[in-house]
Design an enzyme around this catalytic site. Structure first.
Site, mmCIF file in Angstrom:
data_model
loop_
_atom_site.group_PDB
_atom_site.id
_atom_site.type_symbol
_atom_site.label_atom_id
_atom_site.label_comp_id
_atom_site.label_asym_id
_atom_site.label_seq_id
_atom_site.Cartn_x
_atom_site.Cartn_y
_atom_site.Cartn_z
ATOM 1 N N ARG A 162 -4.363 -27.858 18.074
ATOM 2 C CA ARG A 162 -4.211 -26.823 19.098
ATOM 3 C C ARG A 162 -2.780 -26.888 19.620
ATOM 4 O O ARG A 162 -2.132 -27.928 19.559
ATOM 5 C CB ARG A 162 -5.207 -27.039 20.241
ATOM 6 C CG ARG A 162 -6.673 -26.979 19.803
ATOM 7 C CD ARG A 162 -7.604 -27.296 20.959
ATOM 8 N NE ARG A 162 -9.010 -27.238 20.540
ATOM 9 C CZ ARG A 162 -9.684 -28.265 20.027
ATOM 10 N NH1 ARG A 162 -9.081 -29.439 19.882
ATOM 11 N NH2 ARG A 162 -10.941 -28.124 19.670
ATOM 12 N N LYS A 209 -9.792 -31.558 23.499
ATOM 13 C CA LYS A 209 -10.836 -30.732 24.113
ATOM 14 C C LYS A 209 -12.212 -31.360 23.959
ATOM 15 O O LYS A 209 -13.028 -31.325 24.881
ATOM 16 C CB LYS A 209 -10.810 -29.331 23.478
ATOM 17 C CG LYS A 209 -11.801 -28.351 24.078
ATOM 18 C CD LYS A 209 -11.663 -26.994 23.410
ATOM 19 C CE LYS A 209 -12.664 -25.991 23.969
ATOM 20 N NZ LYS A 209 -12.534 -24.668 23.312
ATOM 21 N N HIS A 211 -3.431 -19.866 18.862
ATOM 22 C CA HIS A 211 -4.555 -20.386 18.080
ATOM 23 C C HIS A 211 -4.486 -19.940 16.619
ATOM 24 O O HIS A 211 -5.159 -20.504 15.764
ATOM 25 C CB HIS A 211 -5.875 -19.937 18.700
ATOM 26 C CG HIS A 211 -6.904 -21.020 18.744
ATOM 27 N ND1 HIS A 211 -6.693 -22.225 19.384
ATOM 28 C CD2 HIS A 211 -8.152 -21.097 18.221
ATOM 29 C CE1 HIS A 211 -7.767 -22.989 19.263
ATOM 30 N NE2 HIS A 211 -8.665 -22.325 18.556
ATOM 31 N N ARG A 263 -3.756 -22.779 14.242
ATOM 32 C CA ARG A 263 -4.915 -23.623 13.909
ATOM 33 C C ARG A 263 -5.796 -22.932 12.881
ATOM 34 O O ARG A 263 -6.256 -23.545 11.922
ATOM 35 C CB ARG A 263 -5.692 -23.924 15.191
ATOM 36 C CG ARG A 263 -6.886 -24.865 15.043
ATOM 37 C CD ARG A 263 -7.346 -25.254 16.438
ATOM 38 N NE ARG A 263 -8.677 -25.817 16.504
ATOM 39 C CZ ARG A 263 -8.953 -27.113 16.372
ATOM 40 N NH1 ARG A 263 -7.979 -27.968 16.112
ATOM 41 N NH2 ARG A 263 -10.191 -27.554 16.498
ATOM 42 N N HIS A 284 -14.094 -30.759 15.403
ATOM 43 C CA HIS A 284 -15.237 -29.968 15.852
ATOM 44 C C HIS A 284 -16.429 -30.875 16.125
ATOM 45 O O HIS A 284 -16.673 -31.836 15.388
ATOM 46 C CB HIS A 284 -15.626 -28.938 14.784
ATOM 47 C CG HIS A 284 -14.687 -27.786 14.718
ATOM 48 N ND1 HIS A 284 -14.601 -26.936 13.624
ATOM 49 C CD2 HIS A 284 -13.770 -27.313 15.609
ATOM 50 C CE1 HIS A 284 -13.691 -26.015 13.852
ATOM 51 N NE2 HIS A 284 -13.177 -26.227 15.044
ATOM 52 N N TYR A 324 -15.128 -21.192 8.382
ATOM 53 C CA TYR A 324 -14.080 -21.127 7.364
ATOM 54 C C TYR A 324 -14.628 -21.287 5.947
ATOM 55 O O TYR A 324 -13.875 -21.187 4.988
ATOM 56 C CB TYR A 324 -13.051 -22.237 7.622
ATOM 57 C CG TYR A 324 -12.396 -22.154 8.981
ATOM 58 C CD1 TYR A 324 -11.375 -21.235 9.228
ATOM 59 C CD2 TYR A 324 -12.797 -22.980 10.023
ATOM 60 C CE1 TYR A 324 -10.772 -21.154 10.481
ATOM 61 C CE2 TYR A 324 -12.199 -22.908 11.272
ATOM 62 C CZ TYR A 324 -11.185 -21.991 11.491
ATOM 63 O OH TYR A 324 -10.594 -21.910 12.721
#
Length: 332
Positions: free
Chosen positions: A195, A222, A275, A278, A301, A310
């Site tokens: 990020r 995050k 973003h 990323r 994640h 993806y």
């Protein structure tokens, strides 16, 4: 059934009956016990007992949520600010007036004013969390008034990623920028899927070079996970050579990045400015044959479902549709 002394010196009687919770504060303990016993007697006799209306405002509940729980969250301050903003737009309703109908009217007004469905869903999550956490802390004694409100459904938007040509154009503009470290931050995002803030706020100590191997360590992320991502030695040397000698490697260059994107004539959807780097890493990772499970760990994640966005970019994605459809299998 219990009577407890409150911080302000009053005594609170609190109990549950038929799935509903009752509470009331009194200046003396014996008054609280008397009310409790009398109310239980009336309920057992089938009488209707009106519970005291909770007149606390939404801002009071939000502040209490923050004091008890929100302060422990990384984005607690941001959430509290968002909740205060919601309360202002909603008219800061009293607690007993908060319910599905009043919330849905508020949400309709938000959508009409131009708020996105995703933003409204985030607000709903924050509002529900207030009552869930206060209930756990025994500061809310009825059901969550918004528990039956469903989030909005909306069409999924395709995530934008940069083509190889766009990456080249962007890097050229970064090199021509007056920003001292813009090129290095952009390269780091593209090389590791970081990020923007993770890359831009990288500390010099978090870039490690041992023998002929280099890696960056992203902390305070995050998700709360520490990610250790290998990078090319040539890039590592560039980062160390051009970065600050101590502390954060890079100076702030967000505004310079926006100007570089504009100069490179790259159009981006709203909300995907930084973003997109990323997304670009993840998309090219899969298109070049990368493993979806490794991508999950690289991006940090918390669930595989987030990374599966993806999966369709893999070279052989959905190729089994060619092999196993009924025209090829059932009729051969």
């Amino acid at each position: 059934m219990t009577v407890t002394k409150q911080e302000n010196g009053s005594y609170q009687a609190r109990f549950q009956w038929d799935g509903k919770r009752y509470k009331k504060n009194f200046p003396k303990a014996h008054l609280a016990r008397t009310w409790e016993a009398d109310t239980l007697r009336r309920l057992a006799a089938g009488e209707t007992v009106l519970r005291e209306k909770d007149k606390r405002r939404l801002t009071e509940l939000a502040q209490l949520w923050f004091d008890l729980h929100g302060h422990t969250l990384k984005d607690g301050d941001k959430r509290l600010s968002k909740l205060f903003y919601c309360a202002k737009l909603w008219g800061n309703p009293e607690a007993h007036r908060i319910g599905p109908s009043t919330y849905l009217q508020y949400r309709k007004a938000r959508l009409t004013a131009g708020s996105s469905e995703n933003n409204c869903n985030r607000e709903l999550t924050y509002l529900k969390a207030i009552f869930n956490e206060l209930s756990r802390a025994e500061e809310w004694h009825t059901d969550n008034p918004l528990k039956n409100v469903k989030p909005l459904k909306f069409d999924e938007k395709e995530m934008r990623f940069l083509s190889s040509d766009e990456i080249s154009r962007l890097l050229i503009q970064c090199e021509q920028s007056k920003s001292e470290h813009l090129t290095q931050v952009v390269k780091l995002c593209l090389a590791t899927g970081a990020r923007w803030n993770e890359a831009a706020q990288l500390d010099r100590s978090e870039l490690q070079v041992i023998n002929d191997r280099a890696r960056v360590i992203y902390q305070g992320t995050k998700s709360g996970k520490v990610r250790r991502i290998p990078i090319d030695m040539e890039l590592a040397r560039e980062l160390l050579e051009k970065g600050n000698p101590s502390g954060w490697l890079f100076c702030d260059c967000m505004s310079a990045f926006r100007r570089a994107v504009e100069a490179a004539e790259i159009g981006l959807p709203a909300g995907q400015m930084t973003h997109v780097l990323r997304h670009t890493f993840a998309s090219h990772f899969m298109m070049n044959g990368g493993d979806i499970l490794q991508l999950k760990e690289i991006l940090g994640h918390s669930t595989l479902s987030m990374t599966l966005r993806y999966a369709h970019l893999a070279p052989d994605a959905l190729d089994q549709a060619l092999s196993f459809n009924p025209l090829n299998v059932g009729m051969s």
